[in-house]
Design a protein around this motif. Sequence first.
Motif, PDB file in Angstrom:
ATOM      1  N   GLY A  20      32.958  10.855  29.937  1.00  0.00           N
ATOM      2  CA  GLY A  20      32.824  11.575  31.203  1.00  0.00           C
ATOM      3  C   GLY A  20      33.752  12.768  31.246  1.00  0.00           C
ATOM      4  N   PRO A  21      33.557  13.632  32.238  1.00  0.00           N
ATOM      5  CA  PRO A  21      34.391  14.831  32.363  1.00  0.00           C
ATOM      6  C   PRO A  21      35.787  14.511  32.910  1.00  0.00           C
ATOM      7  N   ALA A  22      36.652  15.511  32.928  1.00  0.00           N
ATOM      8  CA  ALA A  22      38.032  15.341  33.399  1.00  0.00           C
ATOM      9  C   ALA A  22      38.046  14.896  34.862  1.00  0.00           C
ATOM     10  N   GLY A  23      38.899  13.926  35.157  1.00  0.00           N
ATOM     11  CA  GLY A  23      39.068  13.479  36.535  1.00  0.00           C
ATOM     12  C   GLY A  23      37.959  12.570  37.037  1.00  0.00           C
ATOM     13  N   SER A  24      37.078  12.128  36.142  1.00  0.00           N
ATOM     14  CA  SER A  24      35.971  11.268  36.603  1.00  0.00           C
ATOM     15  C   SER A  24      36.455   9.834  36.806  1.00  0.00           C
ATOM     16  N   GLY A  25      37.670   9.537  36.336  1.00  0.00           N
ATOM     17  CA  GLY A  25      38.210   8.182  36.499  1.00  0.00           C
ATOM     18  C   GLY A  25      38.182   7.384  35.204  1.00  0.00           C
ATOM     19  N   LYS A  26      37.874   8.053  34.093  1.00  0.00           N
ATOM     20  CA  LYS A  26      37.723   7.326  32.821  1.00  0.00           C
ATOM     21  C   LYS A  26      38.931   6.441  32.507  1.00  0.00           C
ATOM     22  N   SER A  27      40.132   7.037  32.515  1.00  0.00           N
ATOM     23  CA  SER A  27      41.244   6.209  32.029  1.00  0.00           C
ATOM     24  C   SER A  27      41.646   5.155  33.049  1.00  0.00           C
ATOM     25  N   SER A  28      41.736   5.515  34.335  1.00  0.00           N
ATOM     26  CA  SER A  28      42.163   4.513  35.322  1.00  0.00           C
ATOM     27  C   SER A  28      41.117   3.409  35.500  1.00  0.00           C
ATOM     28  N   VAL A  29      39.853   3.797  35.593  1.00  0.00           N
ATOM     29  CA  VAL A  29      38.791   2.801  35.797  1.00  0.00           C
ATOM     30  C   VAL A  29      38.636   1.938  34.537  1.00  0.00           C
ATOM     31  N   ALA A 172      39.662  17.056  43.622  1.00  0.00           N
ATOM     32  CA  ALA A 172      40.503  16.514  44.703  1.00  0.00           C
ATOM     33  C   ALA A 172      41.328  15.336  44.195  1.00  0.00           C
ATOM     34  N   ARG A 173      40.730  14.485  43.365  1.00  0.00           N
ATOM     35  CA  ARG A 173      41.472  13.327  42.831  1.00  0.00           C
ATOM     36  C   ARG A 173      42.602  13.798  41.918  1.00  0.00           C
ATOM     37  N   ARG A 174      42.308  14.755  41.054  1.00  0.00           N
ATOM     38  CA  ARG A 174      43.334  15.260  40.137  1.00  0.00           C
ATOM     39  C   ARG A 174      44.452  15.971  40.906  1.00  0.00           C
ATOM     40  N   SER A 175      44.078  16.715  41.944  1.00  0.00           N
ATOM     41  CA  SER A 175      45.081  17.427  42.740  1.00  0.00           C
ATOM     42  C   SER A 175      46.002  16.439  43.425  1.00  0.00           C
ATOM     43  N   ALA A 176      45.422  15.349  43.942  1.00  0.00           N
ATOM     44  CA  ALA A 176      46.242  14.352  44.634  1.00  0.00           C
ATOM     45  C   ALA A 176      47.244  13.751  43.659  1.00  0.00           C
ATOM     46  N   GLU A 177      46.848  13.665  42.398  1.00  0.00           N
ATOM     47  CA  GLU A 177      47.692  13.071  41.370  1.00  0.00           C
ATOM     48  C   GLU A 177      48.814  14.027  40.953  1.00  0.00           C
ATOM     49  N   LEU A 178      48.451  15.308  40.774  1.00  0.00           N
ATOM     50  CA  LEU A 178      49.398  16.281  40.216  1.00  0.00           C
ATOM     51  C   LEU A 178      50.192  17.011  41.287  1.00  0.00           C
ATOM     52  N   ASP A 213      27.951   6.991  38.862  1.00  0.00           N
ATOM     53  CA  ASP A 213      28.440   8.154  39.613  1.00  0.00           C
ATOM     54  C   ASP A 213      29.365   7.641  40.713  1.00  0.00           C
ATOM     55  N   SER A 214      30.662   7.996  40.623  1.00  0.00           N
ATOM     56  CA  SER A 214      31.645   7.432  41.567  1.00  0.00           C
ATOM     57  C   SER A 214      31.921   8.349  42.757  1.00  0.00           C
ATOM     58  N   THR A 215      31.065   9.383  42.925  1.00  0.00           N
ATOM     59  CA  THR A 215      31.307  10.331  44.024  1.00  0.00           C
ATOM     60  C   THR A 215      31.478   9.603  45.359  1.00  0.00           C
ATOM     61  N   GLU A 216      30.615   8.624  45.596  1.00  0.00           N
ATOM     62  CA  GLU A 216      30.619   7.918  46.886  1.00  0.00           C
ATOM     63  C   GLU A 216      31.291   6.547  46.788  1.00  0.00           C
ATOM     64  N   LEU A 217      31.905   6.254  45.629  1.00  0.00           N
ATOM     65  CA  LEU A 217      32.529   4.932  45.459  1.00  0.00           C
ATOM     66  C   LEU A 217      34.042   5.064  45.499  1.00  0.00           C
ATOM     67  N   ASP A 218      34.724   4.061  46.063  1.00  0.00           N
ATOM     68  CA  ASP A 218      36.181   4.097  45.940  1.00  0.00           C
ATOM     69  C   ASP A 218      36.560   3.496  44.587  1.00  0.00           C
ATOM     70  N   PHE A 219      37.862   3.467  44.311  1.00  0.00           N
ATOM     71  CA  PHE A 219      38.317   3.036  42.986  1.00  0.00           C
ATOM     72  C   PHE A 219      37.839   1.607  42.661  1.00  0.00           C
ATOM     73  N   GLY A 220      38.067   0.681  43.621  1.00  0.00           N
ATOM     74  CA  GLY A 220      37.701  -0.727  43.394  1.00  0.00           C
ATOM     75  C   GLY A 220      36.202  -0.884  43.159  1.00  0.00           C
ATOM     76  N   GLN A 221      35.400  -0.140  43.916  1.00  0.00           N
ATOM     77  CA  GLN A 221      33.938  -0.238  43.748  1.00  0.00           C
ATOM     78  C   GLN A 221      33.503   0.285  42.372  1.00  0.00           C
ATOM     79  N   THR A 222      34.216   1.307  41.889  1.00  0.00           N
ATOM     80  CA  THR A 222      33.857   1.869  40.587  1.00  0.00           C
ATOM     81  C   THR A 222      34.187   0.876  39.464  1.00  0.00           C
ATOM     82  N   VAL A 223      35.370   0.265  39.573  1.00  0.00           N
ATOM     83  CA  VAL A 223      35.752  -0.735  38.569  1.00  0.00           C
ATOM     84  C   VAL A 223      34.741  -1.878  38.594  1.00  0.00           C
TER      85      VAL A 223
HETATM   86  N1  LIG Z   1      36.255   5.974  42.345  1.00  0.00           N
HETATM   87  C1  LIG Z   1      37.446   6.491  42.593  1.00  0.00           C
HETATM   88  N2  LIG Z   1      37.811   6.706  43.850  1.00  0.00           N
HETATM   89  C2  LIG Z   1      38.997   7.267  44.134  1.00  0.00           C
HETATM   90  N3  LIG Z   1      39.900   7.670  43.213  1.00  0.00           N
HETATM   91  C3  LIG Z   1      39.599   7.479  41.945  1.00  0.00           C
HETATM   92  C4  LIG Z   1      38.350   6.889  41.558  1.00  0.00           C
HETATM   93  N4  LIG Z   1      38.307   6.848  40.201  1.00  0.00           N
HETATM   94  C5  LIG Z   1      39.478   7.403  39.773  1.00  0.00           C
HETATM   95  N5  LIG Z   1      40.252   7.749  40.820  1.00  0.00           N
HETATM   96  C6  LIG Z   1      41.567   8.424  40.746  1.00  0.00           C
HETATM   97  O1  LIG Z   1      41.306   9.740  40.267  1.00  0.00           O
HETATM   98  C7  LIG Z   1      42.370  10.188  39.446  1.00  0.00           C
HETATM   99  C8  LIG Z   1      41.821  10.673  38.102  1.00  0.00           C
HETATM  100  O2  LIG Z   1      41.390   9.556  37.361  1.00  0.00           O
HETATM  101  P1  LIG Z   1      41.618   9.431  35.781  1.00  0.00           P
HETATM  102  O3  LIG Z   1      41.382   8.002  35.441  1.00  0.00           O
HETATM  103  O4  LIG Z   1      42.914  10.053  35.374  1.00  0.00           O
HETATM  104  O5  LIG Z   1      40.405  10.344  35.238  1.00  0.00           O
HETATM  105  P2  LIG Z   1      40.058  10.838  33.786  1.00  0.00           P
HETATM  106  O6  LIG Z   1      40.721   9.888  32.814  1.00  0.00           O
HETATM  107  O7  LIG Z   1      38.565  10.795  33.735  1.00  0.00           O
HETATM  108  O8  LIG Z   1      40.577  12.232  33.690  1.00  0.00           O
HETATM  109  C9  LIG Z   1      43.347   9.032  39.332  1.00  0.00           C
HETATM  110  O9  LIG Z   1      44.391   9.252  40.256  1.00  0.00           O
HETATM  111  C10 LIG Z   1      42.518   7.821  39.741  1.00  0.00           C
HETATM  112  O10 LIG Z   1      43.294   6.798  40.292  1.00  0.00           O
END
Ligand SMILES: Nc1ncnc2c1ncn2[C@@H]1O[C@H](COP(=O)(O)OP(=O)(O)O)[C@@H](O)[C@H]1O
Length: 237
Positions: A20-29, A172-178, A213-223
Amino acid sequence: MSADEALSPARTPVVVAIDGPAGSGKSSVSKAAAVALGYAFLDTGAAYRALTWLALERGVPPTDAAAIVGLLHDFHYTTEVHGDTTIVRVADGARASVDVTEAIREPRVTAAVSDIARIAEVRIALNEVFRRLIRRTDRPGIVVEGRDITTVVAPDAEVRILLTAAEEVRIARRSAELSPGAASTASQLRERDRRDAQVVDFLTAAPGVTTIDSTELDFGQTVQAVVELVRATTSPH
Ligand SMILES: Nc1ncnc2c1ncn2[C@@H]1O[C@H](COP(=O)(O)OP(=O)(O)O)[C@@H](O)[C@H]1O
Ligand SMILES: Nc1ccn([C@@H]2O[C@H](COP(=O)(O)OP(=O)(O)O)[C@@H](O)[C@H]2O)c(=O)n1
């Protein structure tokens, strides 16, 4: 085949490939799904980042393909999982192994990594490392995430997933992180995806790959979506 591979009992770990692309949640999910499943986890982007870190340390320009390929002989990278954190180490010449877990996330590495990832010899060498790590997993399965896992590194994986989210949501997710200015995070993320997409296609699902597609899913729902797909695919019918 090496001696230790010959001695180990025949066993094939379940491979869950996630691109997936950057910030899609690959590593955290992927990491959370691996924990839930009792599987190992491999972040392939960390290896590209670790090699980039080594190049910057040695003053090798990331665009000098021949010099970067030369560095590969000296590139010894290891990962160890400690609870929630994956410690990444690189053996740096005379110095013993250096913990680069935080350094590989620095903006200077993020800005240079795509140059290194476009060198074909680098991709071939790292793919061999990844396949060896997958084979040597001591767990019943392994979640492997990156850009070309479903298509190149492990195209025969039992479960293949394209993890996506709308670009503005990923930014937005990446910005919140960085936390620095969202404008620079946005342009850097767009530019890195644009450059990476010239090398491998991680924006469209290859045949047999399931899109989550996690656009409408929170983190737990995506996992949960990943874990359910793995269980549905691997449980006996
Ligand atoms: N479904 C989701 N809903 C909300 N935040 C998410 C979701 N998936 C990932 N995140 C958050 O988005 C940020 C980017 O995720 P990350 O796993 O680093 O993405 P990637 O490895 O694809 O670049 C992290 O802070 C992560 O916790
Ligand atoms: N399988 C992979 C994984 C990463 N990469 C490269 O490594 C970089 C860093 O990957 P990453 O997964 O840490 O990036 P994020 O999506 O987490 O920001 C990417 O921008 C790609 O240039 C790759 O080319 N192929």
